[in-house]
Write a protein that holds these residues in place. Structure first.
Motif, PDB file in Angstrom:
ATOM      1  N   SER A  85     -60.300 -92.192  30.363  1.00  0.00           N
ATOM      2  CA  SER A  85     -60.063 -93.633  30.459  1.00  0.00           C
ATOM      3  C   SER A  85     -58.643 -93.852  30.947  1.00  0.00           C
ATOM      4  CB  SER A  85     -60.256 -94.297  29.091  1.00  0.00           C
ATOM      5  OG  SER A  85     -59.837 -95.646  29.132  1.00  0.00           O
ATOM      6  N   ILE A  86     -58.493 -94.637  31.989  1.00  0.00           N
ATOM      7  CA  ILE A  86     -57.173 -94.994  32.508  1.00  0.00           C
ATOM      8  C   ILE A  86     -57.120 -96.517  32.563  1.00  0.00           C
ATOM      9  CG2 ILE A  86     -55.529 -94.790  34.415  1.00  0.00           C
ATOM     10  CD1 ILE A  86     -56.291 -92.045  33.314  1.00  0.00           C
ATOM     11  N   GLU A  87     -56.178 -97.105  31.842  1.00  0.00           N
ATOM     12  CA  GLU A  87     -56.017 -98.557  31.852  1.00  0.00           C
ATOM     13  C   GLU A  87     -54.541 -98.883  32.003  1.00  0.00           C
ATOM     14  OE1 GLU A  87     -59.606-100.278  29.237  1.00  0.00           O
ATOM     15  OE2 GLU A  87     -58.090 -99.221  28.052  1.00  0.00           O
ATOM     16  N   ILE A  88     -54.273-100.023  32.611  1.00  0.00           N
ATOM     17  CA  ILE A  88     -52.891-100.459  32.820  1.00  0.00           C
ATOM     18  C   ILE A  88     -52.663-101.739  32.021  1.00  0.00           C
ATOM     19  CG2 ILE A  88     -51.204-101.246  34.518  1.00  0.00           C
ATOM     20  CD1 ILE A  88     -52.600 -99.375  36.531  1.00  0.00           C
ATOM     21  N   TYR A  89     -51.621-101.705  31.188  1.00  0.00           N
ATOM     22  CA  TYR A  89     -51.253-102.857  30.355  1.00  0.00           C
ATOM     23  C   TYR A  89     -49.744-103.078  30.444  1.00  0.00           C
ATOM     24  CZ  TYR A  89     -55.589-101.972  27.683  1.00  0.00           C
ATOM     25  OH  TYR A  89     -56.883-101.772  27.293  1.00  0.00           O
ATOM     26  N   PRO A  90     -49.300-104.328  30.312  1.00  0.00           N
ATOM     27  CA  PRO A  90     -47.875-104.532  30.038  1.00  0.00           C
ATOM     28  C   PRO A  90     -47.547-103.822  28.718  1.00  0.00           C
ATOM     29  CG  PRO A  90     -48.935-106.619  30.596  1.00  0.00           C
ATOM     30  CD  PRO A  90     -50.027-105.601  30.412  1.00  0.00           C
ATOM     31  N   PHE A  91     -46.341-103.292  28.602  1.00  0.00           N
ATOM     32  CA  PHE A  91     -45.975-102.547  27.400  1.00  0.00           C
ATOM     33  C   PHE A  91     -46.270-103.342  26.129  1.00  0.00           C
ATOM     34  CE2 PHE A  91     -42.997-101.293  24.074  1.00  0.00           C
ATOM     35  CZ  PHE A  91     -43.269 -99.934  23.992  1.00  0.00           C
ATOM     36  N   ASN A  92     -45.941-104.624  26.135  1.00  0.00           N
ATOM     37  CA  ASN A  92     -46.117-105.433  24.928  1.00  0.00           C
ATOM     38  C   ASN A  92     -47.575-105.815  24.660  1.00  0.00           C
ATOM     39  OD1 ASN A  92     -46.382-107.326  26.959  1.00  0.00           O
ATOM     40  ND2 ASN A  92     -44.686-108.609  26.279  1.00  0.00           N
TER      41      ASN A  92
END
Length: 146
Positions: A85-92
């Protein structure tokens, strides 16, 4: 054949795999032995990295199915992992369950350690850490040794 290639070949032979390559062999962060140990014991099943550093270094993002070899501080292979699984999120906005899957303690401990780590890494590249910085969140399973 070096020890990393031999380790990879041992895995491929055990699985009957041919003509498949691993993406990279690497150490986790600044505490390579501790983090590699967490992978070995199955506690660490995720890792996040700084999206801006991928851009700065021109590296391709991890992809589902990628194999990677985890090294200790002496660059010796200790485990092979495979991303699922690869997902991109803002750190917060990194989900708490993801942070806990990194196996490094409570959410607060994870956040404190990652703010410090990303701040140092980005600063070295002339970039600044912000809570809105995009992170690449990679969930993986240890596939070798079993």
């Amino acid at each position: 054949m070096n020890n990393i290639e031999a380790f990879w070949q041992q895995y491929c032979d055990s699985e009957g795999m041919e003509n498949i390559r691993y993406k990279e062999a690497f150490q986790f962060g600044e505490k390579a032995d501790w983090l590699a140990g967490l992978v070995e014991e199955g506690t660490k099943t995720a890792t996040c990295s700084s999206f801006p550093l991928y851009e700065r270094e021109g590296e391709s993002l991890p992809e589902i199915g990628d194999y990677q070899i985890v090294l200790n501080s002496k660059d010796e292979p200790v485990a092979i992992i495979q991303s699922y699984s690869i997902e991109i999120y803002p750190f917060n906005e990194v989900p708490v369950d993801f942070a806990l899957a990194e196996g490094e303690g409570t959410y607060e401990e994870w956040k404190e350690a990652h703010v410090a780590f990303f701040s140092r890494e980005l600063s070295a590249q002339g970039l600044e850490f912000t809570e809105e910085m995009l992170t690449v969140c990679d969930r993986f399973k240890k596939v070798f040794p079993k």
